[in-house]
Design a protein around this motif. Structure first.
Motif, PDB file in Angstrom:
ATOM      1  N   GLY A 110       0.824  -1.199   0.000  1.00  0.00           N
ATOM      2  CA  GLY A 110       0.000   0.000   0.000  1.00  0.00           C
ATOM      3  C   GLY A 110       0.857   1.248   0.000  1.00  0.00           C
ATOM      4  O   GLY A 110       1.975   1.259  -0.518  1.00  0.00           O
ATOM      5  N   GLU A 111       0.341   2.269   0.636  1.00  0.00           N
ATOM      6  CA  GLU A 111       1.015   3.563   0.667  1.00  0.00           C
ATOM      7  C   GLU A 111       2.251   3.534   1.564  1.00  0.00           C
ATOM      8  O   GLU A 111       2.314   2.799   2.545  1.00  0.00           O
ATOM      9  N   ILE A 112       3.218   4.368   1.218  1.00  0.00           N
ATOM     10  CA  ILE A 112       4.463   4.494   1.974  1.00  0.00           C
ATOM     11  C   ILE A 112       4.389   5.772   2.794  1.00  0.00           C
ATOM     12  O   ILE A 112       4.014   6.830   2.280  1.00  0.00           O
ATOM     13  N   PHE A 113       4.777   5.670   4.077  1.00  0.00           N
ATOM     14  CA  PHE A 113       4.749   6.815   4.981  1.00  0.00           C
ATOM     15  C   PHE A 113       6.108   6.976   5.644  1.00  0.00           C
ATOM     16  O   PHE A 113       6.773   5.985   5.940  1.00  0.00           O
ATOM     17  N   PRO A 114       6.500   8.216   5.935  1.00  0.00           N
ATOM     18  CA  PRO A 114       7.713   8.405   6.735  1.00  0.00           C
ATOM     19  C   PRO A 114       7.430   7.993   8.174  1.00  0.00           C
ATOM     20  O   PRO A 114       6.278   7.991   8.619  1.00  0.00           O
ATOM     21  N   TRP A 115       8.472   7.643   8.895  1.00  0.00           N
ATOM     22  CA  TRP A 115       8.318   7.302  10.315  1.00  0.00           C
ATOM     23  C   TRP A 115       7.858   8.545  11.059  1.00  0.00           C
ATOM     24  O   TRP A 115       8.472   9.601  10.954  1.00  0.00           O
ATOM     25  N   THR A 116       6.774   8.442  11.782  1.00  0.00           N
ATOM     26  CA  THR A 116       6.274   9.569  12.561  1.00  0.00           C
ATOM     27  C   THR A 116       6.078   9.190  14.018  1.00  0.00           C
ATOM     28  O   THR A 116       5.553   9.977  14.788  1.00  0.00           O
ATOM     29  N   GLY A 117       6.471   8.003  14.382  1.00  0.00           N
ATOM     30  CA  GLY A 117       6.261   7.541  15.745  1.00  0.00           C
ATOM     31  C   GLY A 117       4.947   6.796  15.865  1.00  0.00           C
ATOM     32  O   GLY A 117       4.084   6.885  14.990  1.00  0.00           O
ATOM     33  N   VAL A 118       4.827   6.051  16.926  1.00  0.00           N
ATOM     34  CA  VAL A 118       3.623   5.261  17.156  1.00  0.00           C
ATOM     35  C   VAL A 118       3.192   5.431  18.612  1.00  0.00           C
ATOM     36  O   VAL A 118       3.984   5.836  19.463  1.00  0.00           O
ATOM     37  N   GLN A 119       1.946   5.091  18.869  1.00  0.00           N
ATOM     38  CA  GLN A 119       1.446   5.050  20.230  1.00  0.00           C
ATOM     39  C   GLN A 119       1.657   3.619  20.727  1.00  0.00           C
ATOM     40  O   GLN A 119       1.050   2.688  20.212  1.00  0.00           O
ATOM     41  N   PRO A 120       2.556   3.420  21.690  1.00  0.00           N
ATOM     42  CA  PRO A 120       2.826   2.057  22.156  1.00  0.00           C
ATOM     43  C   PRO A 120       1.576   1.400  22.751  1.00  0.00           C
ATOM     44  O   PRO A 120       0.705   2.077  23.290  1.00  0.00           O
ATOM     45  N   VAL A 121       1.526   0.096  22.627  1.00  0.00           N
ATOM     46  CA  VAL A 121       0.440  -0.694  23.192  1.00  0.00           C
ATOM     47  C   VAL A 121       1.075  -1.646  24.203  1.00  0.00           C
ATOM     48  O   VAL A 121       1.963  -2.421  23.839  1.00  0.00           O
ATOM     49  N   PRO A 122       0.648  -1.595  25.454  1.00  0.00           N
ATOM     50  CA  PRO A 122       1.272  -2.455  26.465  1.00  0.00           C
ATOM     51  C   PRO A 122       0.942  -3.937  26.253  1.00  0.00           C
ATOM     52  O   PRO A 122      -0.063  -4.273  25.621  1.00  0.00           O
ATOM     53  N   TYR A 123       1.812  -4.773  26.785  1.00  0.00           N
ATOM     54  CA  TYR A 123       1.620  -6.225  26.810  1.00  0.00           C
ATOM     55  C   TYR A 123       1.543  -6.843  25.416  1.00  0.00           C
ATOM     56  O   TYR A 123       0.740  -7.738  25.155  1.00  0.00           O
ATOM     57  N   THR A 124       2.350  -6.322  24.503  1.00  0.00           N
ATOM     58  CA  THR A 124       2.386  -6.879  23.151  1.00  0.00           C
ATOM     59  C   THR A 124       3.783  -7.409  22.863  1.00  0.00           C
ATOM     60  O   THR A 124       4.737  -7.147  23.596  1.00  0.00           O
ATOM     61  N   GLN A 125       3.894  -8.144  21.785  1.00  0.00           N
ATOM     62  CA  GLN A 125       5.178  -8.693  21.350  1.00  0.00           C
ATOM     63  C   GLN A 125       6.153  -7.549  21.066  1.00  0.00           C
ATOM     64  O   GLN A 125       5.731  -6.463  20.657  1.00  0.00           O
ATOM     65  N   TRP A 147       8.011  -7.052  18.580  1.00  0.00           N
ATOM     66  CA  TRP A 147       7.969  -6.647  17.184  1.00  0.00           C
ATOM     67  C   TRP A 147       6.736  -5.812  16.844  1.00  0.00           C
ATOM     68  O   TRP A 147       6.661  -5.204  15.791  1.00  0.00           O
ATOM     69  N   PHE A 148       5.747  -5.782  17.753  1.00  0.00           N
ATOM     70  CA  PHE A 148       4.572  -4.939  17.531  1.00  0.00           C
ATOM     71  C   PHE A 148       4.859  -3.602  18.190  1.00  0.00           C
ATOM     72  O   PHE A 148       4.860  -3.475  19.403  1.00  0.00           O
ATOM     73  N   LEU A 149       5.133  -2.585  17.379  1.00  0.00           N
ATOM     74  CA  LEU A 149       5.603  -1.301  17.898  1.00  0.00           C
ATOM     75  C   LEU A 149       4.495  -0.425  18.453  1.00  0.00           C
ATOM     76  O   LEU A 149       4.750   0.447  19.270  1.00  0.00           O
ATOM     77  N   GLY A 150       3.275  -0.647  18.001  1.00  0.00           N
ATOM     78  CA  GLY A 150       2.155   0.158  18.477  1.00  0.00           C
ATOM     79  C   GLY A 150       1.210   0.513  17.350  1.00  0.00           C
ATOM     80  O   GLY A 150       1.163  -0.158  16.322  1.00  0.00           O
ATOM     81  N   ILE A 151       0.476   1.608  17.568  1.00  0.00           N
ATOM     82  CA  ILE A 151      -0.549   2.050  16.627  1.00  0.00           C
ATOM     83  C   ILE A 151      -0.144   3.408  16.056  1.00  0.00           C
ATOM     84  O   ILE A 151       0.316   4.281  16.783  1.00  0.00           O
TER      85      ILE A 151
END
Length: 175
Positions: free
Chosen positions: A49-64, A66-70
């Protein structure tokens, strides 16, 4: 600052070429080439799909790990997966490395609200860019396609994003 502008320019050009290839029915470019964790991958254009620059993510607790967040990608919430870590050959990145990284959303047709963190975009590749193909390595994940080898001997592992998005590991983000 200049690196960030150059990266945005590259992302913009790739996104434009990707969209043009899709809308014009051009079948010359078959893959988007990326690098993650020091390894080269080919992602089918029809699944990218579309390509985006890294802008940061909202972390999600208790995840693997490799799952950086939302992340909010043009108004759509997408889970962000570190491709290198998911495949077992990546580790945390510095702020500098993240600033140079990109998020690649899955094609909306796959109905997966997710994006992959990749270290570098390497451009578009056509089948004629490769001189030899090999079967996926033994005991590789089901989403590994063939290995494509270019004229310089560089090995590119094809990843089938649709298959990846359906694996138990990808769907099991809980730690």
């Amino acid at each position: 600052m200049a690196n960030r502008e150059a990266l945005r320019d590259l992302q913009s050009r790739l996104a434009g070429r990707l969209q043009a290839a899709r809308s014009e029915g051009v079948t010359v470019a078959a893959w988007l080439a990326v690098q993650a964790g020091g390894r080269d991958y080919l992602l089918p254009l029809s699944q990218a799909g579309e390509i985006f620059p890294w802008t940061g993510v909202q972390p999600v607790p208790y995840t693997q790990p490799w799952f950086l967040g939302i992340a909010n990608l043009r108004g759509t919430l997408a889970g962000v997966v570190d491709l290198a870590q998911l495949l077992g050959h990546g580790e945390g990145r510095s702020e500098q490395a993240l600033a140079e990284a990109s998020l690649l959303a899955f094609n909306p047709s796959l109905e997966v609200n997710a994006a992959l963190l990749v270290d570098r975009l390497q451009g578009l590749r056509a089948a004629d860019a490769f001189v030899h193909n090999e079967a996926a390595p033994p005991r590789s994940p089901t989403f590994f396609g063939p290995v494509h080898i270019d004229s310089a001997g560089r090995r590119w592992q094809e990843l089938q994003l649709q298959r990846l998005s359906q694996t138990t590991k990808f769907l099991s983000i809980r730690a």
